[in-house]
Design a protein around this motif. Sequence first.
Motif, PDB file in Angstrom:
ATOM      1  N   LEU A  70       0.842  -1.192   0.000  1.00  0.00           N
ATOM      2  CA  LEU A  70       0.000   0.000   0.000  1.00  0.00           C
ATOM      3  C   LEU A  70       0.880   1.246   0.000  1.00  0.00           C
ATOM      4  N   SER A  71       0.448   2.266  -0.714  1.00  0.00           N
ATOM      5  CA  SER A  71       1.195   3.526  -0.766  1.00  0.00           C
ATOM      6  C   SER A  71       0.690   4.477   0.311  1.00  0.00           C
ATOM      7  N   GLU A  72       1.429   5.561   0.527  1.00  0.00           N
ATOM      8  CA  GLU A  72       1.020   6.563   1.508  1.00  0.00           C
ATOM      9  C   GLU A  72      -0.306   7.203   1.117  1.00  0.00           C
ATOM     10  N   THR A  73      -0.468   7.491  -0.160  1.00  0.00           N
ATOM     11  CA  THR A  73      -1.725   8.096  -0.627  1.00  0.00           C
ATOM     12  C   THR A  73      -2.902   7.168  -0.392  1.00  0.00           C
ATOM     13  N   GLN A  74      -2.725   5.881  -0.637  1.00  0.00           N
ATOM     14  CA  GLN A  74      -3.805   4.919  -0.410  1.00  0.00           C
ATOM     15  C   GLN A  74      -4.182   4.846   1.067  1.00  0.00           C
ATOM     16  N   VAL A  75      -3.180   4.798   1.940  1.00  0.00           N
ATOM     17  CA  VAL A  75      -3.446   4.674   3.372  1.00  0.00           C
ATOM     18  C   VAL A  75      -4.112   5.930   3.921  1.00  0.00           C
ATOM     19  N   PHE A  76      -3.547   7.108   3.635  1.00  0.00           N
ATOM     20  CA  PHE A  76      -4.034   8.355   4.232  1.00  0.00           C
ATOM     21  C   PHE A  76      -5.315   8.871   3.580  1.00  0.00           C
ATOM     22  N   ASN A  77      -5.400   8.751   2.247  1.00  0.00           N
ATOM     23  CA  ASN A  77      -6.495   9.406   1.518  1.00  0.00           C
ATOM     24  C   ASN A  77      -7.590   8.472   1.017  1.00  0.00           C
ATOM     25  N   LYS A  78      -7.368   7.141   1.076  1.00  0.00           N
ATOM     26  CA  LYS A  78      -8.387   6.217   0.588  1.00  0.00           C
ATOM     27  C   LYS A  78      -8.837   5.185   1.628  1.00  0.00           C
ATOM     28  N   ILE A  79      -7.954   4.837   2.552  1.00  0.00           N
ATOM     29  CA  ILE A  79      -8.301   3.806   3.537  1.00  0.00           C
ATOM     30  C   ILE A  79      -8.821   4.414   4.834  1.00  0.00           C
ATOM     31  N   TYR A  80      -8.062   5.303   5.449  1.00  0.00           N
ATOM     32  CA  TYR A  80      -8.470   5.880   6.725  1.00  0.00           C
ATOM     33  C   TYR A  80      -9.818   6.616   6.676  1.00  0.00           C
ATOM     34  N   VAL A 116     -12.979  -9.388  14.200  1.00  0.00           N
ATOM     35  CA  VAL A 116     -12.920  -9.459  12.735  1.00  0.00           C
ATOM     36  C   VAL A 116     -11.899  -8.461  12.198  1.00  0.00           C
ATOM     37  N   THR A 117     -11.873  -7.258  12.782  1.00  0.00           N
ATOM     38  CA  THR A 117     -10.938  -6.224  12.334  1.00  0.00           C
ATOM     39  C   THR A 117      -9.498  -6.698  12.440  1.00  0.00           C
ATOM     40  N   TRP A 118      -9.128  -7.229  13.608  1.00  0.00           N
ATOM     41  CA  TRP A 118      -7.733  -7.625  13.793  1.00  0.00           C
ATOM     42  C   TRP A 118      -7.383  -8.916  13.067  1.00  0.00           C
ATOM     43  N   PHE A 119      -8.368  -9.780  12.852  1.00  0.00           N
ATOM     44  CA  PHE A 119      -8.111 -10.979  12.052  1.00  0.00           C
ATOM     45  C   PHE A 119      -7.802 -10.565  10.610  1.00  0.00           C
ATOM     46  N   MET A 120      -8.576  -9.624  10.091  1.00  0.00           N
ATOM     47  CA  MET A 120      -8.323  -9.143   8.725  1.00  0.00           C
ATOM     48  C   MET A 120      -7.009  -8.373   8.653  1.00  0.00           C
ATOM     49  N   LEU A 121      -6.681  -7.667   9.726  1.00  0.00           N
ATOM     50  CA  LEU A 121      -5.413  -6.930   9.740  1.00  0.00           C
ATOM     51  C   LEU A 121      -4.230  -7.890   9.609  1.00  0.00           C
ATOM     52  N   LEU A 122      -4.394  -9.095  10.130  1.00  0.00           N
ATOM     53  CA  LEU A 122      -3.337 -10.100  10.046  1.00  0.00           C
ATOM     54  C   LEU A 122      -3.218 -10.694   8.640  1.00  0.00           C
ATOM     55  N   TYR A 123      -4.353 -10.972   7.999  1.00  0.00           N
ATOM     56  CA  TYR A 123      -4.313 -11.805   6.799  1.00  0.00           C
ATOM     57  C   TYR A 123      -4.845 -11.134   5.525  1.00  0.00           C
ATOM     58  N   ALA A 124      -5.575 -10.017   5.653  1.00  0.00           N
ATOM     59  CA  ALA A 124      -6.134  -9.379   4.457  1.00  0.00           C
ATOM     60  C   ALA A 124      -5.051  -8.597   3.720  1.00  0.00           C
ATOM     61  N   GLU A 125      -5.160  -8.550   2.392  1.00  0.00           N
ATOM     62  CA  GLU A 125      -4.218  -7.809   1.562  1.00  0.00           C
ATOM     63  C   GLU A 125      -4.974  -7.089   0.458  1.00  0.00           C
ATOM     64  N   GLY A 126      -4.437  -5.975   0.020  1.00  0.00           N
ATOM     65  CA  GLY A 126      -5.052  -5.226  -1.056  1.00  0.00           C
ATOM     66  C   GLY A 126      -5.890  -4.073  -0.546  1.00  0.00           C
ATOM     67  N   LEU A 127      -6.113  -3.086  -1.395  1.00  0.00           N
ATOM     68  CA  LEU A 127      -6.824  -1.858  -1.020  1.00  0.00           C
ATOM     69  C   LEU A 127      -8.244  -2.151  -0.572  1.00  0.00           C
ATOM     70  N   ARG A 128      -9.009  -2.932  -1.348  1.00  0.00           N
ATOM     71  CA  ARG A 128     -10.415  -3.186  -1.026  1.00  0.00           C
ATOM     72  C   ARG A 128     -10.557  -3.948   0.286  1.00  0.00           C
ATOM     73  N   ALA A 129      -9.699  -4.907   0.519  1.00  0.00           N
ATOM     74  CA  ALA A 129      -9.779  -5.706   1.749  1.00  0.00           C
ATOM     75  C   ALA A 129      -9.501  -4.829   2.976  1.00  0.00           C
ATOM     76  N   ILE A 130      -8.522  -3.941   2.887  1.00  0.00           N
ATOM     77  CA  ILE A 130      -8.202  -3.075   4.020  1.00  0.00           C
ATOM     78  C   ILE A 130      -9.297  -2.033   4.230  1.00  0.00           C
ATOM     79  N   GLN A 131      -9.933  -1.600   3.159  1.00  0.00           N
ATOM     80  CA  GLN A 131     -11.081  -0.697   3.306  1.00  0.00           C
ATOM     81  C   GLN A 131     -12.237  -1.397   4.014  1.00  0.00           C
ATOM     82  N   LEU A 132     -12.455  -2.676   3.704  1.00  0.00           N
ATOM     83  CA  LEU A 132     -13.484  -3.446   4.413  1.00  0.00           C
ATOM     84  C   LEU A 132     -13.122  -3.596   5.883  1.00  0.00           C
TER      85      LEU A 132
END
Length: 506
Positions: A70-80, A116-132
């Motif tokens: 994930l890039s900085e732009t994705q984390v700050f401007n699309k995920i959070y 569910v949040t922390w389980f996904m934090l361990l194993y989820a990958e990709g922009l859409r999964a982290i947004q979920l």
Amino acid sequence: MAGPRGGRPARRSARASSSSSSGGGGGGGGGGGCCWALPTGLLCAYGFFCSVRPSEPFLTPYLLRPHKNLSETQVFNKIYPVWTYSYLALLFPVFLATDYLRYKPVVLLQGLSLIVTWFMLLYAEGLRAIQLLEFFYGMGTATDIAYYSYIYSIVDINLYQKVTSYCRSATLVGYTVGSVSGQLLVSVAGWSLFSLNVISLTSISIAFGTAWFLPMPQKSLFFHHVSSQQLSWEMKVMDCKNGSVVQDHPSVQRAPGWEDETKVPLNGEGHSAEKQSVQEQKVDIVKVLKDLWQDFLQCYSSRTMLCWSVWWALSTCGYFQVINYAQGLWEMVLPSHSTEIYNGAVEAASTLLGAVAVFVVGHIKTSWAMWGEVALALFSVLIAAAVYIMDTVRNIWVCYASYVVFRIIYMLLITTATFQIATNLSVERYALVFGVNTFIALALQTLLTLIVVDASGLGLDIFTQFMIYASYFAAISLVFLGSGIYSIIRAYRRQEQMQSRSPESQ
């Protein structure tokens, strides 16, 4: 404050007389002490383990590591920003569910959402999964209202300040333990950030298990309310300490929304009749919404209540923005890949000192009636200065210190606002008022996020964002300074008028 406003006096006095007769009022002496101590202890344990999350201070570095791609732009401007939007969208449905399901199931939902949040934090990958993932985290934070509503449904009004400080201190101490352990495991033991997330998931799972032992309330304000005729039914109760009958009086009234498990009816037939009567009531959603609107108007008719609620909403909006993006600011000032970071230690220090401030303020007896608004204005100036220094002085240690000051002041004031509002409300209105305050805060935060942070809006860099947040708190301080000065002048004029009238009456 001078006295209760916006509540139901008749019901409140009934609660007081009932608790006083059973020995549960005051400082929890006599047999009534266990009536609030056990559920409060369970809630404190739940809040503590829910907050022991050693990975949280390192969330931004964890997401920016290569394995998440994930890039900085994705984390700050699309995920959070997804957290802000989901929190706002879920808050009102969660509020209605809290009343309909009677608190405990929604507390359990909070624990499950965090798992569910922390389980996904361990194993989820990709922009859409982290947004979920952020959506589930928004659900976990939205259900906080059930946790604090449950607290106020089990204690008398004279215990509000003390119990508020206990429960908030428990969560803050838990967060401190998590932050300290996270920092030590990373800096001393050399553990990976992935391992910290495993510990966080384990702690949240323990909290989820603890929540199952909470007593289940039998009534709530709107969907499971009890008529005044039912409330006055005779109940023979047993003292929870020694089992002796201490009360048998037709005027006994129990607090709505809470079935006191330390008081058991000797006549099981009467209990069955009451239970059947409650079950026979039909849910009328239109009536529920009308009741909500009437209670809303009544709650906010008090100027004092309105003042504390406005500060709550405005400051919480700014607070959420700062803590959400503080790690991003630190990452820009001193990238984690080039040097050792101390995010965990900073979070621990700010939370521990905040917990101390919260605990102390819970035992301070003072009147906020005249000087409350001016105090809010002065503390808001300090918050604005801390955020401004955090943004302009590009030194990581100065950023850390300013952040600590920022969090201490906010936690002290929000705790004060909590018991000031709760003291002026009956039990049933707590969830409504705090829900409305949080909803307004999130609506403002959503607007701020859409304009300032989101990639579809201005998508400003992190330093420009923090300059806007500092200006925001400065504006809050000006509003409350003007309102406070006006209130003081009006109070002094009223006092002078009363003094001038008193010689004439003599």
